[in-house]
Design an enzyme around this catalytic site. Structure first.
Site, mmCIF file in Angstrom:
data_model
loop_
_atom_site.group_PDB
_atom_site.id
_atom_site.type_symbol
_atom_site.label_atom_id
_atom_site.label_comp_id
_atom_site.label_asym_id
_atom_site.label_seq_id
_atom_site.Cartn_x
_atom_site.Cartn_y
_atom_site.Cartn_z
ATOM 1 N N THR A 77 -6.838 52.785 -19.341
ATOM 2 C CA THR A 77 -7.853 52.577 -17.786
ATOM 3 C C THR A 77 -6.885 52.193 -17.096
ATOM 4 O O THR A 77 -6.951 52.734 -15.689
ATOM 5 C CB THR A 77 -8.618 51.383 -18.023
ATOM 6 O OG1 THR A 77 -9.846 51.679 -19.250
ATOM 7 C CG2 THR A 77 -9.566 50.892 -16.882
ATOM 8 N N CYS A 117 -17.310 52.835 -23.497
ATOM 9 C CA CYS A 117 -17.852 51.772 -22.401
ATOM 10 C C CYS A 117 -19.185 52.279 -22.008
ATOM 11 O O CYS A 117 -19.674 51.246 -21.264
ATOM 12 C CB CYS A 117 -16.639 52.174 -21.138
ATOM 13 S SG CYS A 117 -15.139 52.732 -21.826
ATOM 14 N N ASN A 119 -13.042 63.081 -24.625
ATOM 15 C CA ASN A 119 -13.140 62.095 -25.483
ATOM 16 C C ASN A 119 -14.724 62.180 -26.298
ATOM 17 O O ASN A 119 -14.746 61.723 -27.174
ATOM 18 C CB ASN A 119 -13.213 60.756 -24.848
ATOM 19 C CG ASN A 119 -13.764 60.614 -23.768
ATOM 20 O OD1 ASN A 119 -13.594 61.361 -22.693
ATOM 21 N ND2 ASN A 119 -14.812 59.712 -23.477
ATOM 22 N N HIS A 176 -3.989 52.246 -28.944
ATOM 23 C CA HIS A 176 -5.000 52.058 -29.937
ATOM 24 C C HIS A 176 -5.624 53.216 -30.345
ATOM 25 O O HIS A 176 -6.519 53.044 -31.376
ATOM 26 C CB HIS A 176 -5.901 50.938 -29.265
ATOM 27 C CG HIS A 176 -6.679 51.238 -28.220
ATOM 28 N ND1 HIS A 176 -8.179 51.527 -28.402
ATOM 29 C CD2 HIS A 176 -6.731 51.464 -27.003
ATOM 30 C CE1 HIS A 176 -8.527 51.877 -27.318
ATOM 31 N NE2 HIS A 176 -8.024 51.847 -26.210
HETATM 32 C C1 LIG Z 1 -9.933 59.738 -22.084
HETATM 33 C C2 LIG Z 1 -10.288 58.526 -22.053
HETATM 34 N N1 LIG Z 1 -9.128 57.719 -21.108
HETATM 35 C C3 LIG Z 1 -9.338 56.564 -21.007
HETATM 36 C C4 LIG Z 1 -9.540 55.666 -21.946
HETATM 37 C C5 LIG Z 1 -9.449 54.203 -21.639
HETATM 38 O O1 LIG Z 1 -8.351 53.708 -22.438
HETATM 39 P P1 LIG Z 1 -8.258 52.185 -22.674
HETATM 40 O O2 LIG Z 1 -9.296 51.869 -23.699
HETATM 41 O O3 LIG Z 1 -6.865 52.051 -23.251
HETATM 42 O O4 LIG Z 1 -8.372 51.524 -21.373
HETATM 43 C C6 LIG Z 1 -10.257 56.282 -23.033
HETATM 44 C C7 LIG Z 1 -10.816 55.150 -24.071
HETATM 45 O O5 LIG Z 1 -11.815 55.466 -24.847
HETATM 46 C C8 LIG Z 1 -10.350 57.635 -23.037
HETATM 47 O O6 LIG Z 1 -10.893 57.902 -24.116
#
Ligand SMILES: Cc1ncc(COP(=O)(O)O)c(C=O)c1O
Length: 383
Positions: A72, A326, A152, A203
């Site tokens: 993020t 999220c 994702n 992670h």
């Molecule tokens: C494609 C994508 N971008 C960004 C993120 C956000 O990453 P983080 O959880 O490390 O903030 C995710 C997490 O699910 C993701 O799948």
């Protein structure tokens, strides 16, 4: 009840070797890398070594690695920072309709609050973005293109190298959110993305949570989001989280050049799931058969919604997702499934299984066996 964890795109368990490598830092490393004295210098040496080793994996310069708190933050720094840096050159930005919210909401913010104009490009029914649509969308005042490497929710892999080359030819900065790519597809060097900015967090490949990085091709220097000290090449003020950074580096070295996710086995398992679950008349498999994350199998289920399905699975010990973690907790339709041409109703019933290193044949056959019951129950609840 046995837990069957099929949510590796949300997060992965911390690898035991990575954990072991992190532990000595908790014991021994008490200094601040910015302090002049020997205790500080010891911490600085660890930070420098981590940055150097990440740059060796990526075959880039150490100064091109900015450590962050994860995907993020990397996306925010890349998008907000680049748009603000280049706003005197132009205020037009391009992205796709299927990005993660950590990208989409940055663009929404820039549009709403800072006077940028955003083009959000459509995708086809499998989630692919045609690089030609980007070429057509680029204007004289376009300063940034951002397209994710791997989706994702449904697993579609974009041809980011082609998009990157196109952007370079046009003189436009290219960012890719590669959070889901690392650990699942090979990264022989950071140049495989042909991008100026690459977001990653560890992670998703058995590293600790809250740790990531942004690759920034020099001489680009996005405006910082955080102000204070001169840390991270003056791009991110704040005392560094050495434990997280070390864990990030350890996981990156071990698990990303050659992916930690066992692609051949996972492809067979997800193909099996697509076939077996897809036999149910209520169920439709989503995303492409080829050029997709091998570990991801996504479906819509007519006559019900993600919540009913996820609750039913959870009662049986199975962890799955409605797409982006999220968004769990809200019954918003999946913007990815909508962009792929599904109805609003269908987009509310996204079910994503994302498999990983520890997934067994037994896990898959248990899911296949109980799935019809769960669909019947949740369709019954709604019907
Ligand atoms: C494609 C994508 N971008 C960004 C993120 C956000 O990453 P983080 O959880 O490390 O903030 C995710 C997490 O699910 C993701 O799948």
């Amino acid at each position: 009840m046995r837990t069957i964890y099929l949510d590796y795109n949300a997060t992965t368990p911390l690898d035991q070797e990575v954990r072991k490598a992190m532990l000595p830092l908790l014991e021994d490393l008490q200094g601040n890398p910015s302090s002049i004295h020997h205790v500080g210098r010891k911490a600085r040496a660890v930070l420098d070594e981590a940055r150097y080793r990440v740059s060796a994996v990526w075959r880039c310069k150490p100064s091109e690695v900015i450590f962050t708190s994860g995907g993020t933050e990397s996306n925010n720094l890349a998008i907000l920072g680049t748009a603000r840096l280049l706003k005197s050159k132009g205020r037009h930005l391009i992205t796709s309709q299927v990005e993660h919210h950590a990208v989409l909401h940055c663009f929404d913010y820039l549009e709403r609050k800072e006077g940028f104009e955003i083009t959000r490009l459509p995708v086809d029914h499998e989630g692919f973005l045609d690089p030609l649509t980007i070429e057509k969308a680029i204007r004289a005042d376009t300063v940034l293109v951002s397209v994710m490497a791997a989706n994702n929710e449904v697993g579609t892999l974009q041809d980011v190298a082609a998009i990157g080359k196109l952007c370079r030819r046009k003189g436009v900065v290219f960012h890719t959110d590669a959070v889901q790519w690392f650990g699942k597809e090979p990264v022989p060097s950071i140049d495989c993305f042909q991008a100026d900015l690459v977001s990653v967090c560890c992670h998703k490949f058995h590293g600790p949570k809250g740790a990531g990085a942004l690759f920034v091709r020099s001489p680009l220097l996005p405006d910082p989001l955080m102000h204070g000290g001169g840390h991270e090449n003056e791009r991110r003020a704040g005392t560094e989280n050495l434990l997280a950074i070390w864990g990030f580096m350890e996981a990156l070295e071990r698990f990303t050049v050659t992916p930690v996710f066992p692609g051949v086995r996972l492809r067979e398992q997800t193909q099996h799931l697509r076939r077996a679950l897809g036999e149910n008349p209520y169920v439709k498999a989503l995303g492409p058969k080829e050029r997709r994350l091998t570990n991801t199998a996504a479906f819509t289920v007519s006559g019900t919604d993600s919540f009913a399905l996820l609750a039913g699975l959870d009662i049986e010990g199975i962890c799955a997702s409605s797409g982006s973690a999220c968004a769990a907790g809200s019954l918003e339709p999946s913007h990815v499934v909508l962009a792929m041409g599904a109805s609003r109703e269908a987009s509310r019933s996204l079910l994503r299984f994302s498999l990983g290193r520890e997934t067994t044949e037994q896990d898959i056959s248990t899911l296949v066996e109980i799935f019809p019951r769960i669909v019947d129950r949740s369709v019954g609840v709604r019907g």
